[in-house]
Design a protein around this motif. Structure first.
Motif, PDB file in Angstrom:
ATOM      1  N   GLN B 455     -10.195  -0.803  -8.711  1.00  0.00           N
ATOM      2  CA  GLN B 455      -9.213  -1.840  -8.328  1.00  0.00           C
ATOM      3  C   GLN B 455      -7.911  -1.252  -7.786  1.00  0.00           C
ATOM      4  N   GLY B 456      -7.842   0.059  -7.717  1.00  0.00           N
ATOM      5  CA  GLY B 456      -6.611   0.695  -7.224  1.00  0.00           C
ATOM      6  C   GLY B 456      -5.433   0.472  -8.153  1.00  0.00           C
ATOM      7  N   LEU B 457      -5.712   0.588  -9.451  1.00  0.00           N
ATOM      8  CA  LEU B 457      -4.666   0.347 -10.456  1.00  0.00           C
ATOM      9  C   LEU B 457      -3.653   1.491 -10.505  1.00  0.00           C
ATOM     10  N   PHE B 458      -4.126   2.695 -10.240  1.00  0.00           N
ATOM     11  CA  PHE B 458      -3.247   3.863 -10.361  1.00  0.00           C
ATOM     12  C   PHE B 458      -2.623   4.191  -9.008  1.00  0.00           C
ATOM     13  N   GLU B 459      -1.336   4.062  -8.962  1.00  0.00           N
ATOM     14  CA  GLU B 459      -0.607   4.334  -7.713  1.00  0.00           C
ATOM     15  C   GLU B 459       0.721   4.993  -8.035  1.00  0.00           C
ATOM     16  N   THR B 460       1.260   5.687  -7.081  1.00  0.00           N
ATOM     17  CA  THR B 460       2.626   6.214  -7.206  1.00  0.00           C
ATOM     18  C   THR B 460       3.312   5.986  -5.863  1.00  0.00           C
ATOM     19  N   GLU B 461       4.588   6.196  -5.838  1.00  0.00           N
ATOM     20  CA  GLU B 461       5.277   6.087  -4.550  1.00  0.00           C
ATOM     21  C   GLU B 461       4.742   7.149  -3.595  1.00  0.00           C
ATOM     22  N   LEU B 462       4.377   8.304  -4.156  1.00  0.00           N
ATOM     23  CA  LEU B 462       3.806   9.369  -3.330  1.00  0.00           C
ATOM     24  C   LEU B 462       2.466   8.938  -2.727  1.00  0.00           C
ATOM     25  N   SER B 463       1.636   8.321  -3.552  1.00  0.00           N
ATOM     26  CA  SER B 463       0.314   7.915  -3.027  1.00  0.00           C
ATOM     27  C   SER B 463       0.463   6.792  -2.008  1.00  0.00           C
ATOM     28  N   ARG B 464       1.437   5.903  -2.220  1.00  0.00           N
ATOM     29  CA  ARG B 464       1.651   4.829  -1.232  1.00  0.00           C
ATOM     30  C   ARG B 464       2.098   5.412   0.101  1.00  0.00           C
ATOM     31  N   ARG B 465       2.835   6.502  -0.002  1.00  0.00           N
ATOM     32  CA  ARG B 465       3.336   7.148   1.212  1.00  0.00           C
ATOM     33  C   ARG B 465       2.232   7.911   1.940  1.00  0.00           C
ATOM     34  N   LEU B 466       1.313   8.496   1.184  1.00  0.00           N
ATOM     35  CA  LEU B 466       0.381   9.445   1.796  1.00  0.00           C
ATOM     36  C   LEU B 466      -1.053   8.937   1.967  1.00  0.00           C
ATOM     37  N   LEU B 467      -1.486   8.048   1.084  1.00  0.00           N
ATOM     38  CA  LEU B 467      -2.924   7.674   1.131  1.00  0.00           C
ATOM     39  C   LEU B 467      -3.174   6.461   2.031  1.00  0.00           C
TER      40      LEU B 467
END
Lengths: 246, 467
Positions: B455-467
């Motif tokens: 469900q894409g529960l695990f996110e960070t600002e870094l992952s939002r920026r890069l993935l």
């Protein structure tokens, strides 16, 4: 980078609120807009991904934490909150002999209680995270009890007092609370009313207001000359003031 | 709705990025599961955070739930004979070495500060000044327990589940979180290291000295004066450190005690450590740091201390000498730009990087040079080559120019086949990330993401920026 990256404007569909939302968007901020009327806000949001539209009546503050829930949704959508502006306000037309409780209640609920409901949420949040700016659009009409609009004057006097209390509570946490006291602004609310002078546009008012918000001014009169006028009005003894056509 | 009492303003360690978030600090796996359930029920994402020592936005989750592991900090098992220890993920490097050093064991890989948590260092698969010898921290982990978004816990062993192990380690909190970590420590026979200082008068000499000393070094690190130009470009002071063999230290019982490792409480015997950042503040500008860098270089050239013994902690944790030193950078904080370049292109690429910074008038106030080796982790930053870490002060005025500079630096790195490090990053773009990670690795990674966190529960600002 804009001074305020994430802003919430309550009462953003018209008048000063709309001009503020427009100016903030122009400056590059992400802006959440709250109002009963969706269409004017959607018009502002049409060409940008930084605008968020929420249809809500500020008088709906009784339910099961509806304001709190919407406030959290908005901060989530915005990704935070740096600035909240309460610009919702009404000034119903009443004649000199009219004592209409429904109109007065609507005035107090929109201008004061709605503000308390929304700004309490912001105050809790800003105290918790030690930062943020609260701006309340009050009025010079709250400085004295005028004959023409008892409930409107009372709502603005109450709002100014509430904002001062917030300022005194929150300054120690690095939170700025700015009271805006506009004079006559050319908006739907004032249009057609008699005796207006020194009228400025909502766009000019928005520019002055954001400047005051950036500076963190305690109380700002818009434009500044109203400080002198209200200072003089406040000095007039009550037995004379009651005879003045204001 | 999430309780506003949990709302906190969190910063990346460099202080240049921040975000408000609802912070949960579980002390048990059960509480951890509850926090994950809360996120799912309220429609929020989850970011895992150790001690918050990643420089950029790797442990930030704007307006969502951040799970802070600092209360899950128990040492669960320790065998002083084998040097194998099992810890909860919130155990810090400091806790670890303080617990084991008197038995003659030291963490095999440590970063420049002792405050990161084990969960954090494993999520980032950190390296130290001995990367060319010891590899990353993941290479010393025997096994770990791992919690996926479903709440299911897995045991993952390095040998038994090699593929999964090498994919989860270094996956920057995107696949799940560690609930316990078992690692093998390094046997040491003294609390001291033999340290030797070298001076390189330019970048080419720096490479020469590194190549010459690497076969005889346990640790090797270079500090570069980013302000030096022309024939002195890349001039550096190099520190080499080696473990002492059995019987070399006459008083191991003394040096292997915690008090011997403690960093000094004052600087120059006068200024309390806690106040030093205030004294540094007037120097964290172009002129001030040019003076500091010059003084540091020449004091190494003419100074008498070319060889000495130094406690492990004093050598390893240079960043901890001055608590809160980052505050000296002012309210804008700092970003550290670290790139890893294969050895055949490293000298030329770093020369171009330093020249570009000088040309753009954005000179790094601190620059650190290290040797690395390749490893087999899926999301690795390591190369058979070298890294250069550049610290830039961030101000309101230089921010956009600095971010633009990093894009130009990225182009140099990518054209040299280089890589980047998620623990440090604050500026990388999605395109640069995809380019260095490669489509194949990214595909495998995203497959695992769908498996462990559908469900894409695990996110960070870094992952939002890069993935």
């Amino acid at each position: 980078m804009p001074r305020f990256e994430r802003a919430l404007v309550i009462g953003a569909s018209s008048g000063i609120g709309r001009a503020l939302a427009e100016l903030l968007l122009k400056q590059g901020a992400s802006v959440a807009m709250v109002s009963r009327r969706r269409a004017p806000m959607e018009e502002l949001a049409r060409d940008t991904s930084r605008a968020f539209v929420y249809e809500a009546d500020v008088r709906n503050f009784d339910g099961n934490g509806e304001v709190a829930l919407l406030f959290q949704r908005i901060t989530h959508d915005l990704g935070g909150l740096d600035l909240i502006i309460y610009a919702a306000g009404i000034l119903p037309a009443i004649d000199e002999h009219e004592y209409n409780f429904e109109k007065d209640r609507a005035t107090l609920e929109t201008n004061l209680l709605g503000a308390v409901a929304w700004l309490n949420e912001a105050a809790t949040r800003f105290e918790q995270v030690h930062g943020g700016t609260i701006v309340g659009i009050s009025s010079v009409a709250g400085e004295r009890g005028r004959r023409g609009s008892p409930a409107y004057g009372a709502s603005k006097a109450g709002f100014s007092s509430y904002l001062e209390s917030l300022r005194n509570r929150l300054s120690r946490y690095g939170v700025r609370v700015v009271t805006i006291k506009p004079g006559f602004i050319d908006t739907e609310m004032t249009r057609g009313k008699p005796g207006l002078f020194w009228l400025i546009s909502a766009q000019d008012a928005a520019t002055y207001i954001l400047r005051a918000a950036e500076r963190g001014t305690g109380t700002a009169y818009i434009p500044a000359r109203w400080r002198l006028v209200t200072g003089l009005l406040k000095m007039i003894p009550s037995f004379i003031f009651r005879h003045l056509p204001v | 709705m999430l309780p506003v009492e949990r709302l906190e303003r969190l910063k990346g360690w460099g202080g240049a990025v921040d975000a408000t978030a609802y912070v949960y600090r579980p002390s048990t796996v059960e509480q951890l599961r509850e926090a994950i359930s809360t996120a799912r029920e309220t429609g929020h994402t989850i970011t895992f955070r150790g001690a918050g020592r990643s420089y950029g936005d790797a442990s930030l989750g704007r307006e969502n739930i951040v799970i802070d592991f600092t209360r899950m900090n128990r040492i669960l098992a320790w065998d002083p004979k084998s040097g194998i220890i099992t810890c909860e993920p919130g155990v810090t490097i400091k806790q670890l070495w303080e617990y084991t050093i008197e038995d003659g064991w030291w963490p095999p890989v440590v970063p420049g500060t002792m405050f990161p948590t084990l969960g954090g260092v494993l999520a980032m698969n950190i390296h130290g000044k001995n990367n060319f010898n010891a590899g990353t921290i993941g290479e010393h982990v025997c096994a770990f327990e791992f919690l996926a978004a479903s709440g299911a816990e897995f045991h993952v062993g390095r040998e038994t589940d090699a593929d999964l192990f090498h994919s989860i380690v270094g996956s920057f909190g995107m696949l799940g979180c560690f609930t316990s970590i078992t690692l093998k420590l390094k046997k040491v026979y003294s609390g001291d290291l033999d340290v030797k200082v070298f001076v390189a008068k330019n970048l080419h000499k720096l490479f020469e000295i590194f190549y010459r000393e690497l076969p005889h070094s346990d640790y090797l690190v270079g500090w570069i004066d980013g302000f030096a130009r022309g024939s002195g470009l890349g001039r550096a002071v190099i520190h080499r450190a080696n473990y002492l063999g059995p019987g070399v230290d006459p008083t191991p019982a003394k040096t292997l005690r915690v008090p011997h490792q403690n960093l000094p409480e004052t600087i120059a015997g006068i200024v309390p450590k806690s106040m030093v950042w205030l004294f540094l503040r007037p120097f964290t500008n172009r002129l001030g740091m040019a003076v500091v860098n010059t003084a540091k270089y020449w004091s190494a050239v003419i100074g008498p201390r070319k060889q000495f013994r130094q406690a492990h902690a004093a050598f390893a944790f240079l960043l901890d000498y001055v608590p809160d030193w980052k505050k000296s950078y002012g309210s804008g904080g700092l970003v550290q730009y670290q790139s890893f370049i294969p050895q055949e292109h490293a000298e030329e690429t770093f020369r171009q990087q330093l020249e570009l910074c000088q040309k753009e008038d954005l000179v790094p106030l601190l620059a650190v040079f290290k040797r690395h080796r390749q490893d087999s982790f899926l999301m690795t930053h390591a190369v058979d080559g070298f890294s250069l870490a550049l610290d830039f002060k961030v101000t309101e005025e230089n921010r956009s120019k600095l971010w633009a500079l990093t894009e130009r630096l990225n182009a140099l790195v990518l054209s040299a086949g280089g890589r980047f490090y998620m623990a440090k990053d604050a500026t990388l773009t999605r395109e640069a990330f995809r380019s260095f990670i490669g489509e194949k690795a990214l595909h495998t990674f995203l497959e695992l993401k769908r498996r462990f966190d559908p469900q894409g529960l695990f996110e960070t600002e870094l992952s939002r920026r890069l993935l």
